[in-house]
Design an enzyme around this catalytic site. Structure first.
Site, PDB file in Angstrom:
ATOM      1  N   GLY A  95       0.845  -1.192   0.000  1.00 57.04           N
ATOM      2  CA  GLY A  95       0.000   0.000   0.000  1.00 57.04           C
ATOM      3  C   GLY A  95       0.876   1.235   0.000  1.00 57.04           C
ATOM      4  O   GLY A  95       2.061   1.166   0.350  1.00 57.04           O
ATOM      5  N   GLN A 118       3.081   9.951   1.704  1.00 57.80           N
ATOM      6  CA  GLN A 118       4.369   9.250   1.701  1.00 57.80           C
ATOM      7  C   GLN A 118       5.239   9.616   0.505  1.00 57.80           C
ATOM      8  O   GLN A 118       6.427   9.303   0.482  1.00 57.80           O
ATOM      9  CB  GLN A 118       4.157   7.728   1.725  1.00 57.80           C
ATOM     10  CG  GLN A 118       3.520   7.236   3.024  1.00 57.80           C
ATOM     11  CD  GLN A 118       3.349   5.735   3.004  1.00 57.80           C
ATOM     12  OE1 GLN A 118       2.384   5.232   2.451  1.00 57.80           O
ATOM     13  NE2 GLN A 118       4.298   5.014   3.577  1.00 57.80           N
ATOM     14  N   CYS A 169       5.922  -0.215   7.640  1.00 58.17           N
ATOM     15  CA  CYS A 169       5.563   1.001   6.906  1.00 58.17           C
ATOM     16  C   CYS A 169       6.784   1.478   6.139  1.00 58.17           C
ATOM     17  O   CYS A 169       7.884   1.559   6.700  1.00 58.17           O
ATOM     18  CB  CYS A 169       5.098   2.089   7.876  1.00 58.17           C
ATOM     19  SG  CYS A 169       4.606   3.612   7.032  1.00 58.17           S
ATOM     20  N   LEU A 170       6.591   1.796   4.874  1.00 57.49           N
ATOM     21  CA  LEU A 170       7.711   2.250   4.049  1.00 57.49           C
ATOM     22  C   LEU A 170       8.301   3.559   4.556  1.00 57.49           C
ATOM     23  O   LEU A 170       9.455   3.872   4.244  1.00 57.49           O
ATOM     24  CB  LEU A 170       7.244   2.411   2.590  1.00 57.49           C
ATOM     25  CG  LEU A 170       6.802   1.099   1.909  1.00 57.49           C
ATOM     26  CD1 LEU A 170       6.128   1.392   0.579  1.00 57.49           C
ATOM     27  CD2 LEU A 170       7.981   0.154   1.735  1.00 57.49           C
ATOM     28  N   HIS A 180      -4.482   1.178   7.645  1.00 59.57           N
ATOM     29  CA  HIS A 180      -3.129   1.764   7.710  1.00 59.57           C
ATOM     30  C   HIS A 180      -3.015   2.943   6.730  1.00 59.57           C
ATOM     31  O   HIS A 180      -2.474   3.993   7.076  1.00 59.57           O
ATOM     32  CB  HIS A 180      -2.125   0.651   7.384  1.00 59.57           C
ATOM     33  CG  HIS A 180      -0.689   1.036   7.318  1.00 59.57           C
ATOM     34  ND1 HIS A 180       0.272   0.506   8.155  1.00 59.57           N
ATOM     35  CD2 HIS A 180      -0.007   1.889   6.482  1.00 59.57           C
ATOM     36  CE1 HIS A 180       1.455   1.020   7.851  1.00 59.57           C
ATOM     37  NE2 HIS A 180       1.318   1.855   6.836  1.00 59.57           N
ATOM     38  N   GLU A 181      -3.548   2.766   5.506  1.00 59.02           N
ATOM     39  CA  GLU A 181      -3.432   3.835   4.492  1.00 59.02           C
ATOM     40  C   GLU A 181      -4.331   5.017   4.827  1.00 59.02           C
ATOM     41  O   GLU A 181      -3.922   6.179   4.657  1.00 59.02           O
ATOM     42  CB  GLU A 181      -3.748   3.296   3.093  1.00 59.02           C
ATOM     43  CG  GLU A 181      -2.871   2.145   2.604  1.00 59.02           C
ATOM     44  CD  GLU A 181      -1.382   2.347   2.807  1.00 59.02           C
ATOM     45  OE1 GLU A 181      -0.936   3.498   2.907  1.00 59.02           O
ATOM     46  OE2 GLU A 181      -0.667   1.325   2.907  1.00 59.02           O
ATOM     47  N   HIS A 237      -2.732   7.160   7.294  1.00 60.71           N
ATOM     48  CA  HIS A 237      -1.734   8.071   6.715  1.00 60.71           C
ATOM     49  C   HIS A 237      -2.380   9.383   6.261  1.00 60.71           C
ATOM     50  O   HIS A 237      -1.770  10.456   6.381  1.00 60.71           O
ATOM     51  CB  HIS A 237      -1.040   7.443   5.500  1.00 60.71           C
ATOM     52  CG  HIS A 237       0.160   6.593   5.816  1.00 60.71           C
ATOM     53  ND1 HIS A 237       1.256   7.076   6.478  1.00 60.71           N
ATOM     54  CD2 HIS A 237       0.441   5.292   5.536  1.00 60.71           C
ATOM     55  CE1 HIS A 237       2.168   6.101   6.595  1.00 60.71           C
ATOM     56  NE2 HIS A 237       1.687   5.012   6.029  1.00 60.71           N
TER      57      HIS A 237
END
Ligand code: GNR
Ligand code: NI
Length: 175
Positions: A50, A55, A97-98, A139-140, A143
């Site tokens: 994702g 991000q 998480c990236l 999670h997204e 963000h």
């Protein structure tokens, strides 16, 4: 003719854009569609399952998700996703998480989620998901609201992860 996709650098903590509330998208232009395609390319390259626009340093409510198998991709491109229902039942999943490189933690969230969003043609879609997809969707959307997975764990674990990432950051930017 659509432009080729490009890979965009991923923003890491403690970049303040990750803590901002992203703005709703009011018109789905070719530029928005290009951004979604670039986000998907960047997510696959990372690799991740994702990616949310903050991000890649864009404070807009755009998300891409693909929790499919390598041989059966399942790409969702979402504009202005909104949670419309969460299950009472919770489940625990290992998340990463990236934007918080090389760190994972077990996160407890509602096991099932229903959302509404606009697809890249501007059509309203609804989706109900469980399992990894449910965790990834939450999670997204977090963000887009300036929330990270470390906000859902104990302060002790959060501080440990933050300290490790800052140490790595110091070492890779040392002159
Ligand atoms: O690649 C990712 N894996 C992941 C695993 C469990 C729950 C959520 C995720 S999303 C993450 C990519 C990312 O940072 N998205 O914002
Ligand atoms: Ni993330």
């Amino acid at each position: 003719m659509p432009a080729a996709t490009k890979l965009i650098p991923i923003v890491k903590i403690p970049d303040p854009i990750l803590r901002q509330i992203a703005k709703p998208v009011d018109e789905i232009t070719d530029g928005v569609r290009q951004l979604l395609d670039d986000m998907a390319a960047t997510m696959y390259d990372a690799p991740g399952i994702g990616l949310a626009a903050p991000q890649i340093n864009v404070s807009q409510r755009l998300v891409v998700i693909d929790c499919g198998k390598d041989d059966a991709p399942e790409l969702y491109k979402m504009v202005n996703p909104e949670i419309i229902a969460l299950s009472e039942e919770q489940s625990v999943l290992e998340e990463g998480c990236l934007s918080i490189p090389d760190q994972t933690a077990e996160v407890k969230r509602p096991a099932e989620v229903s959302i509404r969003y606009l697809d890249e043609t501007g059509t309203t879609q609804t989706l109900t998901a469980g399992g990894l997809l449910a965790a990834c969707i939450q999670h997204e959307i977090d963000h887009l609201n300036g929330v990270l997975f470390i906000d859902h764990i104990s302060r002790l674990k959060r501080d440990m992860i933050t300290r490790r990432v800052m140490k790595e950051l110091r070492q890779t930017t040392a002159s």
